[in-house]
Design a protein around this motif. Structure first.
Motif, PDB file in Angstrom:
ATOM      1  N   ASP A  88     -96.385 101.557 -45.733  1.00 55.16           N
ATOM      2  CA  ASP A  88     -97.828 101.784 -45.893  1.00 55.16           C
ATOM      3  C   ASP A  88     -98.477 102.158 -44.567  1.00 55.16           C
ATOM      4  O   ASP A  88     -99.370 103.008 -44.516  1.00 55.16           O
ATOM      5  CB  ASP A  88     -98.499 100.516 -46.438  1.00 55.16           C
ATOM      6  CG  ASP A  88     -98.118 100.243 -47.885  1.00 55.16           C
ATOM      7  OD1 ASP A  88     -98.241 101.155 -48.711  1.00 55.16           O
ATOM      8  OD2 ASP A  88     -97.688  99.108 -48.170  1.00 55.16           O
TER       9      ASP A  88
ATOM     10  N   ARG B 242    -103.917  95.294 -52.063  1.00 54.48           N
ATOM     11  CA  ARG B 242    -102.518  94.964 -51.769  1.00 54.48           C
ATOM     12  C   ARG B 242    -102.348  94.470 -50.346  1.00 54.48           C
ATOM     13  O   ARG B 242    -103.115  94.828 -49.465  1.00 54.48           O
ATOM     14  CB  ARG B 242    -101.652  96.223 -51.891  1.00 54.48           C
ATOM     15  CG  ARG B 242    -101.513  96.807 -53.247  1.00 54.48           C
ATOM     16  CD  ARG B 242    -100.133  97.453 -53.393  1.00 54.48           C
ATOM     17  NE  ARG B 242    -100.023  98.798 -52.867  1.00 54.48           N
ATOM     18  CZ  ARG B 242     -99.382  99.134 -51.740  1.00 54.48           C
ATOM     19  NH1 ARG B 242     -98.834  98.230 -50.962  1.00 54.48           N
ATOM     20  NH2 ARG B 242     -99.294 100.394 -51.372  1.00 54.48           N
TER      21      ARG B 242
ATOM     22  N   GLY C  80    -101.976 101.273 -49.114  1.00 56.89           N
ATOM     23  CA  GLY C  80    -102.078 102.018 -50.371  1.00 56.89           C
ATOM     24  C   GLY C  80    -103.342 102.861 -50.494  1.00 56.89           C
ATOM     25  O   GLY C  80    -103.493 103.617 -51.443  1.00 56.89           O
TER      26      GLY C  80
ATOM     27  N   HIS D 138     -99.711 102.892 -57.484  1.00 58.35           N
ATOM     28  CA  HIS D 138     -99.285 101.818 -56.572  1.00 58.35           C
ATOM     29  C   HIS D 138    -100.456 101.115 -55.896  1.00 58.35           C
ATOM     30  O   HIS D 138    -100.284 100.072 -55.274  1.00 58.35           O
ATOM     31  CB  HIS D 138     -98.292 102.348 -55.532  1.00 58.35           C
ATOM     32  CG  HIS D 138     -98.892 103.307 -54.544  1.00 58.35           C
ATOM     33  ND1 HIS D 138     -99.742 102.895 -53.541  1.00 58.35           N
ATOM     34  CD2 HIS D 138     -98.785 104.648 -54.410  1.00 58.35           C
ATOM     35  CE1 HIS D 138    -100.130 103.954 -52.831  1.00 58.35           C
ATOM     36  NE2 HIS D 138     -99.567 105.026 -53.348  1.00 58.35           N
ATOM     37  N   ALA D 139    -101.656 101.692 -56.007  1.00 61.20           N
ATOM     38  CA  ALA D 139    -102.840 101.045 -55.429  1.00 61.20           C
ATOM     39  C   ALA D 139    -103.382  99.942 -56.340  1.00 61.20           C
ATOM     40  O   ALA D 139    -104.303  99.225 -55.971  1.00 61.20           O
ATOM     41  CB  ALA D 139    -103.924 102.086 -55.154  1.00 61.20           C
TER      42      ALA D 139
END
Ligand code: ZN
Length: 347
Positions: free
Chosen positions: A239, A233, A195, A28-29
């Protein structure tokens, strides 16, 4: 790179991180635009947050910034030199409106050091402290703000609003919260990198207690997205909650370790006239305890931090060192030395 070339100082320098020792960052990073070749082609990625919102996020995957289209000119938030004139390219990609206003999040050169590119005619808004710091250390690439505030201010350009707020020193003096209420978009720089575990030593923050508190101040806002200044992101509440949990784990383990009588043989080992050899070992030893406890903990999702935050395996030891030291300096020393010799050990 050969280890000796990397660190000719040997035991007096920093050892090289071995690639094999560190897990890959969580998927997800690495959002989709990183895979598409867009950055290689254009040098930046721009995204309107919410269709028709007029709030845009701009990134080169290391630094990010934002801007708002108002119908009467563009409000730019920051000017990271690493992104540089690609910020202008991003604005020109989506609108013909000129940049009329610039908001400085804070005085650091790596986030506003290309501000001169907006030209001499823009209004520049910042906290008074940012103005004073830039006046003290003048930089032609960071023009002085033309308007300042101390607690709260609202910037209204053609009915598009930005609420600016200063809640005290955190990452640095004068670092502000920049909230777009119509878009529910918050810009808060160098507190959370969505992230990711943030960069070395809590993003080199000056007031670590303020920086830790800033996570809660962010969560007090009604926001859907957050622009954090770094890196791949923009983020969401989830987050911020994740990074808050991570930071508080380090805080909790720092308290724990500071209250343990740990590593007392290190002073004996160092012997006489090597006081800083003892101190280096003592403090690194304690930071290593904090790092180990943080990285082996099962977190609230059942995962380890290295599975939740990019770079946690590299950066946690730096945050542990810095947070532990800030706790030692900022928080109560309830076990100070007593004359009866009955004080518990505290650093
Ligand atoms: Zn900064």
């Amino acid at each position: 790179m050969d280890n000796h070339l990397f660190n000719p100082a040997g035991p007096l320098g920093f050892p090289k991180a071995e690639v094999a020792d560190h897990p890959a960052d969580p998927a997800h990073a690495y959002p989709e635009y990183l895979e598409s070749g867009e950055l290689e082609k254009k040098g930046y990625h721009v995204e309107e947050i919410g269709s028709g919102s007029g709030f845009y996020w701009v990134t080169n995957s290391f630094y990010d910034a934002a801007f708002l289209r108002t119908g009467q000119g563009v409000i730019a938030i920051d000017a990271p030199p690493n992104l540089g004139e690609f910020m202008l390219s991003a604005i020109e990609e989506v609108t013909d409106e000129p940049v009329t206003h610039v908001v400085y999040s804070h005085w650091h050169s790596d986030h506003i050091g290309a501000a001169a590119m907006y030209g001499p005619d823009v209004k520049i808004i910042s906290h008074q402290i940012t103005h004073d710091l830039l006046k003290r250390w003048p930089d032609p690439l960071r023009p002085l703000p033309t308007e300042t505030f101390t607690d709260e201010a609202t910037l209204d350009v053609g009915g598009v609003k930005l609420e600016l707020s200063y809640k005290g020193e955190n990452h640095c003096p004068g670092n502000i919260f920049i909230y777009a209420p119509q878009q529910k978009a918050l810009t808060a720089i160098d507190i959370v990198s969505p992230g990711w575990s943030v960069f070395f030593h809590c993003d080199a923050s000056e007031n670590i207690t303020g920086w830790i508190d800033a996570h809660d101040q962010i969560l007090d806002y009604d926001f859907d997205v957050i622009v954090g200044g770094h890196q791949t992101r923009y983020g969401t509440r989830a987050d911020v909650l994740a990074h808050r949990e991570y930071v508080h784990d380090i805080v909790d383990y720092s308290w724990e370790v500071l209250r343990e009588e740990v590593g007392s043989e290190l002073m004996v080992e160092a012997g006489p006239r090597k006081r800083w050899t003892w101190a280096e070992n003592q403090f690194n030893y304690m930071a290593n305890q904090v790092t180990h406890r943080t990285l082996t903990k099962e977190t609230s999702t059942g995962q380890k931090w290295t599975e939740r935050l990019g770079g946690a395996s590299n950066m946690t030891k730096y945050h542990a060192w810095t947070i532990m030291e800030s706790i030692r300096l900022h928080r109560t020393h309830d076990d100070y030395q007593r004359r009866d010799g009955k004080s518990a050990y505290i650093w």
